[in-house]
Write a protein that holds these residues in place. Structure first.
Motif, PDB file in Angstrom:
ATOM      1  N   GLU A 178      54.990  29.647  21.442  1.00  0.00           N
ATOM      2  CA  GLU A 178      55.762  29.230  20.288  1.00  0.00           C
ATOM      3  C   GLU A 178      54.880  29.052  19.046  1.00  0.00           C
ATOM      4  N   SER A 179      55.557  29.050  17.888  1.00  0.00           N
ATOM      5  CA  SER A 179      54.863  28.937  16.600  1.00  0.00           C
ATOM      6  C   SER A 179      54.049  27.649  16.505  1.00  0.00           C
ATOM      7  N   ALA A 180      53.005  27.692  15.688  1.00  0.00           N
ATOM      8  CA  ALA A 180      52.290  26.474  15.298  1.00  0.00           C
ATOM      9  C   ALA A 180      53.216  25.702  14.356  1.00  0.00           C
ATOM     10  N   ILE A 181      53.237  24.368  14.492  1.00  0.00           N
ATOM     11  CA  ILE A 181      54.083  23.553  13.608  1.00  0.00           C
ATOM     12  C   ILE A 181      53.194  22.657  12.753  1.00  0.00           C
ATOM     13  N   VAL A 182      53.334  22.780  11.424  1.00  0.00           N
ATOM     14  CA  VAL A 182      52.566  21.931  10.509  1.00  0.00           C
ATOM     15  C   VAL A 182      53.537  21.033   9.743  1.00  0.00           C
ATOM     16  N   ASP A 183      53.318  19.733   9.854  1.00  0.00           N
ATOM     17  CA  ASP A 183      54.131  18.756   9.130  1.00  0.00           C
ATOM     18  C   ASP A 183      53.655  18.696   7.676  1.00  0.00           C
ATOM     19  N   CYS A 184      54.557  19.039   6.755  1.00  0.00           N
ATOM     20  CA  CYS A 184      54.219  19.038   5.322  1.00  0.00           C
ATOM     21  C   CYS A 184      54.986  17.943   4.589  1.00  0.00           C
ATOM     22  N   THR A 185      55.419  16.903   5.317  1.00  0.00           N
ATOM     23  CA  THR A 185      56.176  15.831   4.656  1.00  0.00           C
ATOM     24  C   THR A 185      55.280  14.646   4.313  1.00  0.00           C
ATOM     25  N   ARG A 186      54.012  14.684   4.763  1.00  0.00           N
ATOM     26  CA  ARG A 186      53.085  13.596   4.422  1.00  0.00           C
ATOM     27  C   ARG A 186      52.163  14.110   3.327  1.00  0.00           C
ATOM     28  N   ARG A 187      51.275  13.251   2.899  1.00  0.00           N
ATOM     29  CA  ARG A 187      50.392  13.703   1.811  1.00  0.00           C
ATOM     30  C   ARG A 187      49.411  14.769   2.274  1.00  0.00           C
ATOM     31  N   GLN A 188      49.114  14.720   3.580  1.00  0.00           N
ATOM     32  CA  GLN A 188      48.188  15.715   4.123  1.00  0.00           C
ATOM     33  C   GLN A 188      48.902  16.533   5.196  1.00  0.00           C
ATOM     34  N   PRO A 189      48.539  17.831   5.316  1.00  0.00           N
ATOM     35  CA  PRO A 189      49.157  18.635   6.379  1.00  0.00           C
ATOM     36  C   PRO A 189      48.680  18.187   7.763  1.00  0.00           C
ATOM     37  N   VAL A 190      49.598  18.124   8.700  1.00  0.00           N
ATOM     38  CA  VAL A 190      49.253  17.681  10.055  1.00  0.00           C
ATOM     39  C   VAL A 190      49.795  18.702  11.065  1.00  0.00           C
TER      40      VAL A 190
END
Ligand code: TXA
Ligand code: MG
Length: 340
Positions: A178-190
């Motif tokens: 499955e795809s890599a998931i990056v959280d972009c809802t915080r100030r830094q990407p996680v």
């Protein structure tokens, strides 16, 4: 029913089914998805019930491009735009703040939405055809029953859900996990879920360090209620054990009975040649690819094939501790935990 994805009639039938609020099996470059119109709450509810997935586990919305993504995301920060430029279409999902009252059921109660633009040509044709019928995003989890191994062929999807589901055959998935998931809802990407893209590749493209979930989060960044990415997931029927080469060889030498066993290892194993005929006949060894991308491509199909042999245990040689292997390692760790 399995339709040939190369035929334009199949694409049209798939798009019409989506517009009606039906589910389809959809090929992507990562794994097959169980897709529905992301804005049709009833259709999305069918995804959760068909998979047996709790309705608070958010789904990824698949779109053609960044313009369609803006129909679901209220804001796309600059670092997320750089990731999109580098990796879309492709195996990368971004978690973005969600436009209120849009794709609410698909988002599983989150204020955010996971969005990805797949690169598989047949997925793209279906997305475009659906868009022509007013369907702007497809909610699609992997097309497997909750907790099971993700499907990488149309036949796997049929094994999961039977003949009643309309499945578009797009061949074996190139990427395989499955795809890599990056959280972009915080100030830094996680990075919430590793895929075939490495932390280095992601950090380089977005111009700042991508943090790892559970890693170096600063106290000011607030964690979202991400409910997916469960520790126990991706489970074959057989019990899976991650072991190093030496452990495999020692355990093989001590093995007494002939209960069916599968081994997937990069290394050639010494003990094999000394095994008795009885032990040998119940042992299924397969060579694990030494390249991480090839291994990701083979992983889920291999686990299903071992299950098909009726083995009780699968011993897998642990991948090297290298970021390039993290996507594969992550899936194997979850498969191992699930069997406990
Ligand atoms: O490659 C893929 O991503 C495949 C293909 C079909 O696109 N899809 C897939 O979907 O793997 P699924 O549902 O099996 O996994 C989606 C993951 C879950 O762990 C879920 O929790 C997370 O994405 N997710 C989706 N939306 C989210 C959100 N708003 N916030 C946090 N996590 C989210
Ligand atoms: Mg899944």
């Amino acid at each position: 029913m399995v339709l040939d994805g190369q035929s334009s009639q199949s694409i049209a039938l798939a798009a019409q089914a989506l517009q009606r609020g039906d589910l389809i099996g959809l090929p992507t470059e990562t794994v097959y998805g169980l897709a529905a119109d992301a804005c049709n709450a009833q259709a999305v509810t069918k995804i959760f019930s068909t998979k047996g997935r709790p309705s608070d586990h958010p789904l990824i919305v698949h779109v053609t491009d960044i313009e369609s993504a803006k129909r679901f995301a209220s804001d796309i920060p600059d670092f997320a735009k750089r990731l999109i430029n580098a990796f879309w279409p492709g195996p990368l999902t971004l978690i973005l703040p969600r436009i209120r009252d849009t794709a609410t059921a698909a988002a599983g109660g989150q204020n955010s939405v996971g969005i990805r633009s797949p690169s598989h040509p047949i997925a793209r044709e279906i997305l475009l055809a659906a868009q022509g019928l007013g369907v702007w995003g497809l909610a699609a989890p992997s097309a497997n029953k909750f907790g099971r191994v993700s499907p990488t062929t149309a036949a796997h999807v049929r094994e999961e859900f039977g003949e009643a589901l309309l499945i578009v055959d797009g061949g074996a998935c190139d990427v395989g996990i499955e795809s890599a998931i990056v959280d972009c809802t915080r100030r830094q990407p996680v990075l919430l879920r590793p895929g075939v893209l490495t932390l280095e590749q992601l950090s380089l493209a977005c111009g700042e360090k991508v943090l790892q979930q559970g890693g170096q989060l600063s106290p000011t960044t607030s964690a979202p209620k991400a409910s997916g990415t469960l520790a126990a997931h991706y489970a074959p029927v057989a019990k899976l054990f991650l072991m190093n080469k030496q452990d495999i060889e020692e355990k093989l030498a001590q093995r007494k009975g002939g209960s069916p066993l599968a081994i997937w290892s990069r290394s050639a194993l010494q003990v094999q040649s000394q095994a008795s005929p009885e032990k040998k006949s119940s042992l299924h060894w397969q060579q694990m690819p030494s390249d991480p991308a090839q291994c990701a491509h083979a992983l889920f199909a291999q686990l299903r094939a071992f299950d098909g042999l009726g083995v009780e245990q699968i011993w897998v040689e642990a991948p090297p501790p290298d970021n390039a292997w993290e996507g594969v390692h992550d899936r194997l760790r979850r498969a191992e935990t699930a069997g406990r």
